[in-house]
Motif scaffolding. Structure first.
Motif: not given
Length: 370
Positions: A122-146
């Protein structure tokens, strides 16, 4: 006569399973002499079953992520060159609540490990309640993680009580996203809702489980689970009380429109994990809601017109390296980690060892690569 019937039956089965194109092999293999030759991560007559490598009893019991006695559910993992660590983003229930009260007690946790299979810390609680169903992806055009997820303005409950349905009505969840230039953050405040819920009589009155595919021109296909407003109204449920839909936008930030008024899969599924294989086509793993014990697979040549989603990719149980089977009550939220060559390398799931939607933890299992 019996021998002749057996020969004819065997011939009929062989004929029905014979392939002519790669589409007959689930877009996971080549058709060679009317037989599917599967890519390493896939197996079966039609290459639609995951070729999972058995786990040790310890790996199956300990999982990839266990944070004390808290429940975790549905992990996404990416490798970070900045710190040479694997970063996990996963739903975790607040106050040691179980999965049964995920609304409103789910939050998004950030954890890390030196190894893809864990253990993750465990490192951190990134988003507190209520948040669910995280889906990580990367956008090459902007160079950002989403980080796509669902969220709402709800506080967790200390007694782990859930949000009750009102006459069968489900809570209006909202698909949002956050972005960051680094897996280490900082992450932006989650966006405004991306996909509008359907009308009161629509199959997708509630939208959850976001899974985006971002194309090189920015066009984004956002797959989601749709659920009707009233589960007890047969006129609304029909044969698909839950399934998968798609919304399309010129950019991941929107605006999104729905090209279809019905699900894109003809089989009851949720928890879509969709990806694009440049050499094969569009692919998707789901959790089959009509049978909680199975993970299902669907495929498409264009990302809009899909196979039924009825092919079974794996069941809830895990084969151990001593040949025995570890039984789980639930194995859901399928998510894949891809290797440097873009090939499926690890399957991550949320698993319940003792009771349906009770205590859960995060499991990882390697896929064959040879």
């Amino acid at each position: 006569m019996t021998k002749l019937l057996n020969v004819l039956l065997a011939a009929a089965v062989a004929s029905s399973s014979a392939c002519t194109t790669s589409s007959d092999c689930g877009l996971n293999g080549d058709c060679v002499d009317k037989t599917c030759s599967c890519d390493p991560a896939w197996t079966g007559d039609t290459c639609t079953s995951l070729n999972l490598i058995p786990l040790s009893a310890e790996a199956a019991e300990d999982g990839a992520y266990k944070h004390g006695t808290s429940t975790s559910w549905g992990a996404n993992v990416a490798f970070c060159d900045e710190d040479n660590l694997y970063h996990m983003f996963v739903s975790e229930m607040k106050s040691n609540c179980t999965l049964s009260s995920w609304i409103p007690n789910s939050q998004i946790t950030h954890a890390t490990s030196k190894n893809i299979s864990g253990p993750y810390e465990f490192r951190e609680t990134l988003f507190d309640t209520f948040h669910h169903n995280p889906r990580l992806t990367f956008d090459a055009a902007s160079g950002k993680y989403l980080l796509f997820m669902i969220g709402g303005d709800l506080d967790g409950t200390e007694d782990c009580s859930g949000i009750p349905d009102s006459d069968g009505e489900l809570y209006d969840t909202r698909i949002v996203y956050s972005e960051s230039a680094s897996l280490n953050g900082p992450w932006t405040t989650p966006s405004e809702p991306l996909v509008e819920r359907g009308a009161e009589d629509a199959w997708d009155y509630v939208v959850t489980n976001p899974s985006p595919i971002i194309h090189s021109d920015g066009t984004t296909y956002l797959y989601y689970r749709g659920t009707p407003k009233y589960w007890d109204d047969d006129s609304l449920l029909g044969e698909l009380p839950e399934s998968v839909g798609v919304a399309v936008a010129p950019h991941y930030s929107g605006p999104y429109t729905k090209p279809f008024s019905s699900p894109i899969l003809s089989y009851m599924n949720e928890d879509p994990f969709a990806w694009f294989d440049p050499s094969r086509g569009y692919k998707m793993l789901t959790h089959g809601r009509d049978d909680p014990l199975n993970t299902h697979y669907a495929y498409s040549s264009d990302g809009l017109n899909w196979s039924s989603g009825s092919d079974v990719a794996c069941n809830a149980n895990v084969t151990l390296d001593d040949g025995t089977i570890k039984v789980f009550k639930n194995r859901e939220r399928p998510q894949i980690y891809f290797d440097d060559e873009g090939q499926p390398a690890y399957l991550f799931n949320g698993v319940c060892p003792d009771e349906h939607y009770g205590y859960a933890y995060t499991l990882s299992q390697p896929l064959n690569k040879n």
